[in-house]
Design a protein around this motif. Structure first.
Motif, PDB file in Angstrom:
ATOM      1  N   SER A  69       0.818  -1.211   0.000  1.00 38.32           N
ATOM      2  CA  SER A  69       0.000   0.000   0.000  1.00 38.32           C
ATOM      3  C   SER A  69       0.847   1.254   0.000  1.00 38.32           C
ATOM      4  O   SER A  69       0.468   2.272  -0.563  1.00 38.32           O
ATOM      5  CB  SER A  69      -0.929  -0.004   1.224  1.00 38.32           C
ATOM      6  N   GLU A  75       2.452  -1.512  -6.500  1.00 36.41           N
ATOM      7  CA  GLU A  75       1.046  -1.906  -6.464  1.00 36.41           C
ATOM      8  C   GLU A  75       0.394  -1.725  -7.824  1.00 36.41           C
ATOM      9  O   GLU A  75      -0.361  -2.584  -8.290  1.00 36.41           O
ATOM     10  CB  GLU A  75       0.317  -1.084  -5.410  1.00 36.41           C
ATOM     11  N   LEU A  79      -0.981  -4.979  -9.836  1.00 34.37           N
ATOM     12  CA  LEU A  79      -2.434  -5.060  -9.927  1.00 34.37           C
ATOM     13  C   LEU A  79      -2.977  -4.511 -11.236  1.00 34.37           C
ATOM     14  O   LEU A  79      -4.190  -4.402 -11.401  1.00 34.37           O
ATOM     15  CB  LEU A  79      -3.064  -4.303  -8.750  1.00 34.37           C
ATOM     16  N   GLN A 544      -5.087  -5.000   3.355  1.00 30.42           N
ATOM     17  CA  GLN A 544      -5.929  -4.989   2.169  1.00 30.42           C
ATOM     18  C   GLN A 544      -5.740  -6.267   1.359  1.00 30.42           C
ATOM     19  O   GLN A 544      -4.607  -6.735   1.162  1.00 30.42           O
ATOM     20  CB  GLN A 544      -5.592  -3.780   1.293  1.00 30.42           C
ATOM     21  N   SER A 546      -6.102  -6.516  -1.754  1.00 22.69           N
ATOM     22  CA  SER A 546      -5.415  -6.190  -2.999  1.00 22.69           C
ATOM     23  C   SER A 546      -3.913  -6.405  -2.870  1.00 22.69           C
ATOM     24  O   SER A 546      -3.246  -6.800  -3.831  1.00 22.69           O
ATOM     25  CB  SER A 546      -5.700  -4.734  -3.399  1.00 22.69           C
ATOM     26  N   ASP A 547      -3.366  -6.152  -1.688  1.00 17.01           N
ATOM     27  CA  ASP A 547      -1.937  -6.390  -1.475  1.00 17.01           C
ATOM     28  C   ASP A 547      -1.601  -7.868  -1.571  1.00 17.01           C
ATOM     29  O   ASP A 547      -0.521  -8.256  -2.028  1.00 17.01           O
ATOM     30  CB  ASP A 547      -1.511  -5.863  -0.102  1.00 17.01           C
ATOM     31  N   TYR A 549      -3.167 -10.061  -3.482  1.00 20.19           N
ATOM     32  CA  TYR A 549      -3.149 -10.374  -4.907  1.00 20.19           C
ATOM     33  C   TYR A 549      -1.865  -9.872  -5.556  1.00 20.19           C
ATOM     34  O   TYR A 549      -1.263 -10.547  -6.397  1.00 20.19           O
ATOM     35  CB  TYR A 549      -4.355  -9.738  -5.605  1.00 20.19           C
ATOM     36  N   TYR A 592     -11.326 -11.943  -7.968  1.00 18.41           N
ATOM     37  CA  TYR A 592     -10.572 -10.707  -8.242  1.00 18.41           C
ATOM     38  C   TYR A 592     -11.509  -9.605  -8.730  1.00 18.41           C
ATOM     39  O   TYR A 592     -11.412  -8.452  -8.290  1.00 18.41           O
ATOM     40  CB  TYR A 592      -9.495 -10.988  -9.286  1.00 18.41           C
ATOM     41  N   VAL A 596     -11.516  -7.021  -5.689  1.00 20.67           N
ATOM     42  CA  VAL A 596     -10.382  -6.111  -5.861  1.00 20.67           C
ATOM     43  C   VAL A 596     -10.591  -5.135  -6.999  1.00 20.67           C
ATOM     44  O   VAL A 596     -10.473  -3.930  -6.832  1.00 20.67           O
ATOM     45  CB  VAL A 596      -9.084  -6.926  -6.095  1.00 20.67           C
ATOM     46  N   SER A 597     -10.896  -5.649  -8.179  1.00 21.38           N
ATOM     47  CA  SER A 597     -10.961  -4.800  -9.355  1.00 21.38           C
ATOM     48  C   SER A 597     -12.157  -3.863  -9.296  1.00 21.38           C
ATOM     49  O   SER A 597     -13.274  -4.267  -8.971  1.00 21.38           O
ATOM     50  CB  SER A 597     -11.033  -5.660 -10.623  1.00 21.38           C
ATOM     51  N   PRO A 607      -5.142  -9.617 -12.512  1.00 26.08           N
ATOM     52  CA  PRO A 607      -4.037  -8.702 -12.231  1.00 26.08           C
ATOM     53  C   PRO A 607      -2.766  -9.152 -12.934  1.00 26.08           C
ATOM     54  O   PRO A 607      -2.570 -10.344 -13.207  1.00 26.08           O
ATOM     55  CB  PRO A 607      -3.897  -8.787 -10.707  1.00 26.08           C
TER      56      PRO A 607
END
Length: 770
Positions: A69, A75, A79, A544, A546-547, A549, A592, A596-597, A607
């Motif tokens: 992050s 990132e 991603l 998170q 997302s991190d 992924y 995802y 996330v997306s 990603p």
């Protein structure tokens, strides 16, 4: 070092195996390899100048462990959405590297290398509420791999392995013994100790760590000498290879060897010092096997070396005229167990056909007409539990069994493999082996055998895996016997085998900034020293999803799913395993997109860090272990499954998705400059026929074999310079190796692919198909 799942209640390390826990007292320092004895003055300050930076305090750790992050550029790239239906160039120019955890420089340099321990993700999610997707957590560990530098320390007082964690978090009292810094020879600097400054260290243990004196290196060779074995012709080449490598067998002055041959009877060999020639002792009662002599069948190699050499020189001729077609493998293994039980050691078995007599006899279960259908894979499990039970008995006596199967017909490897699987042994398979009709298999057998005889080995070993509280271990993959929930029994260990450990998140990691993992391997070296090798890995805990992924290791995830699919194939069916792999890709893309997306993009979007995931799974479905619709021998399918369970991750990925390079147009663009030498670096190519051309030369690295494809219009200059042959028409149709090409491959690919050490050690063998 990471604590156990429950530090307050867990038994001391190795307690179930009779080894007490440890406390530190050190007298020795770094060594270049595991079998060297460290000198007494290696703890000088000059040896540790590289560790002059102070260890980070708690506030510095907290500030640095925020995951990706706080690193927007990383990132964004990891991603970055990739539409797989539109983008055709997915492969990077060079082989993929494992993602690096976002740690401070001080922690990075003491974290395990991906070549030692790989993990499916470089980030751990903090809260259970974020685990809305099925997170796969797994370690791939080559605990006994070869290392260029290894710090070796002497333990004189037992201590708990989790003490290093107290230094990482600086939140516990450090024992007085640990306050002494052997680098500066002063108190108050525990952060400078070698076990804190290095991700891998090895302790030379005292007698407190032994149930008995360390065993000598002991090797027993069990050889099939039936008519089928004589026709295959392996015995001559085995004897030649062992004669050449007799002095390279790992061991010391106590090294012991023995030989046992079998067909419908079992033949022992008296090699006692003082005899003028070896004596054969025949046991024909295979229903009640006994040892005819306990003192002269396993002999000291140094004392009886001439007799051993005489036996190896005469063995091929002794059975050259045999007409015995039966194979009493089971009784031969029973005899080997009785012979090796007093000391333990390594049993090497060479088998060329289906066992037909005595205990463990097998019947053919393969229908050649069903090899391409799902009906042809109904017998992936063993037909009898004889080999598993015997393997467990061997494991209890510290005997590891390695199997060389050289068979042109079905031999029921799914049953035979159990003898190695549960005794921590290795399996080698050479289908359609014949010393005349299949020269490629013969060369591979010779090179594998040379590596096998000379590679490092550890005896009477156990390995314990530990992880941070909140994580739990629930599945192991590899060849071993699980002694307890986190302890593996390994009669033998070698640098070419790996283990996968599957974990799950049981509790929230809200109170942790780091998730730590540790593998501690306790073993006896070939020199008779009791040692403990410890590998440590720590990952940042993030908030998170997302991190997570962004930090995913697509190769480790693919290999973990392969192991899970193989288990599913055996417990359920091959079709279920294939469906599960396809569903894994579908579930990943959907999770995802929903978690996330933020893009509402049509198509197959994932990603960037996982863009190769569907490709790898598609390649996995084409492997011998899992493919359908193609005629595949049952033994070959089972062997492929065994390889997925035991091979290191980097080797597995070459098997799943080989590396393809063009060799005839390499340039200095992007080349490496090493010691005033320019090393060209060809780019990876997609595995597609459209990438090949008639005027080019292409090399495909499949891990255990190299394929060189040369177009008919390829430059004569390239063929002459590389192969030493005038032109394309002069290339021999049965060429399986080439000295010039081997040297070029070593020079071009050694540094980025770390092949130099593997090639020199014999771990990677060059077998070419043209």
């Amino acid at each position: 070092m990471p604590p156990s799942n429950d530090m307050s209640n867990q038994a001391p390390p190795y307690s179930s195996y009779g080894y007490p826990s440890m406390q530190p007292a050190y007298r020795q320092g770094p060594a270049s390899h595991t079998d060297s004895s460290p000198s007494q003055d290696l703890y000088s300050q000059s040896n540790y100048q590289q560790y002059s930076q102070p260890f980070p305090n708690l506030s510095q750790l907290s500030a640095a462990l925020g995951g990706l992050s706080g690193v927007p550029e990383l990132e964004v790239e990891s991603l970055r959405p990739v539409n797989l239906l539109q983008e055709r160039t997915l492969l990077p120019p060079r082989p993929l590297e494992a993602p690096e955890p976002n740690l401070t420089p001080d922690l990075k340099k003491v974290n395990c290398s991906p070549h030692v321990t790989s993990v499916t993700g470089s980030m751990m999610v903090r809260a259970q509420s974020l685990t809305t997707v099925d997170l796969l957590i797994s370690l791939f560990n080559t605990a006994f791999c070869s290392l260029s530098v290894l710090f070796i320390l002497t333990v004189s007082i037992a201590f708990r392995l989790q003490i290093i964690t107290t230094l990482l978090f600086l939140s516990y009292l450090v024992p007085d013994e640990f306050m002494y810094n052997p680098v500066s020879r002063s108190y108050g600097e525990p952060h400078r100790r070698p076990e804190v400054q290095n991700s891998t260290v090895e302790f030379i243990a005292s007698s407190d760590y032994m149930l008995r004196p360390p065993q000598p290196a002991a090797y027993l060779f069990v050889l099939d000498v039936s008519h089928n074995a004589v026709e295959a012709g392996y015995l001559k080449y085995f004897c030649e290879s062992l004669l050449e490598n007799l002095d390279r067998l790992p061991g010391d002055t106590r090294t012991r060897v023995g030989f046992l041959t079998f067909d419908s009877t079992i033949h022992f060999y008296n090699l006692q010092e003082g005899l003028s020639q070896p004596q054969m002792l025949v046991v024909s009662d295979i229903d009640d096997v006994f040892i005819p002599s306990h003192d002269s069948l396993m002999v000291n190699l140094k004392e009886s070396k001439e007799l051993v050499q005489d036996l190896l020189n005469s063995l091929p001729a002794m059975f050259s005229q045999t007409r015995e077609t039966h194979s009493a493998l089971g009784p031969a293994l029973q005899a080997a167990f009785k012979l090796m039980s007093p000391t333990g050691g390594r049993v090497t078995v060479f088998q060329t056909q289906l066992p037909t007599l005595g205990a463990g006899l097998l019947q053919s279960r393969e229908d050649p007409n069903q090899r391409s259908s799902t009906k042809g894979v109904q017998h992936l499990g063993p037909a009898t539990d004889f080999y598993k039970k015997l393997a467990l008995d061997c494991s209890g006596q510290q005997i590891g069994v390695d199997l060389f199967l050289l068979s042109s017909q079905y031999a029921d490897l799914s049953s035979l493999a159990c003898i190695s699987k549960y005794s921590a042994g290795s399996i080698f398979y050479y289908p359609s082996f014949h010393y005349i009709h299949n020269p490629a298999q013969l060369e591979k057998f010779q090179k594998d055998l040379e590596r096998y005889l000379s590679r490092k080995i550890g005896f009477e070993a156990v390995m314990r895996i530990r992880c941070t509280k909140g994580l739990s271990i629930h599945t192991f993959h590899g060849n071993f016997f699980v002694r307890s929930t986190d302890l593996l029994s390994l009669a033998n260990v070698n640098p070419d085998s790996a283990f996968a450990v599957q974990m799950s998140i049981e509790d929230s990691l809200a109170d942790s900034s780091l998730a730590c993992f540790q593998a501690a391997l306790l073993y006896t070296s070939s020199k008779g020293k009791r040692r403990i090798r410890v590998h440590t890995l720590c990952l940042p805990v993030v908030n998170q999803l997302s991190d997570v992924y962004a930090g995913a290791d697509v190769q480790a995830i693919t290999c973990l799913l392969a192991n899970m699919a193989i288990d599913r194939s055996i417990s359920s069916s091959l079709s279920d395993a294939r469906d599960a792999l396809i569903n894994a890709v579908v579930d990943f893309v959907n999770s995802y997109k929903s978690n996330v997306s933020s893009l509402q993009q049509s198509g197959l979007v994932c990603p960037s860090a996982m863009r190769l995931f569907p490709l790898y799974i598609h390649a996995l479905l084409k492997q011998k272990a899992l493919r359908t619709g193609t005629s595949t021998r049952l033994d070959e399918r089972v062997f492929a499954m065994c390889e997925f369970k035991t091979q290191p991750l980097q080797q597995l990925m070459r098997m799943v998705h080989p590396d393809l390079y063009r060799l005839d147009n390499m340039s200095d663009q992007g080349a490496l400059h090493l010691n005033d030498t320019v090393v060209p670096q060809p780019h990876l190519l997609h595995l597609s026929a459209e990438r090949l051309s008639r005027d080019g030369a292409f090399l495909m690295d499949c891990g255990n074999v190299f394929y060189l494809w040369i177009g008919k219009c390829c430059s004569d200059m390239f063929i002459r310079d590389v192969l030493g042959i005038p032109n394309y028409a002069s290339i021999p149709p049965n060429m399986v190796s080439n000295t010039n090409l081997m040297q070029i491959y070593k020079e071009v690919f050694s540094t980025p692919n770390k092949l130099s050490e593997e090639i020199q050690s014999g771990k990677r063998n060059f077998c070419f198909s043209f």
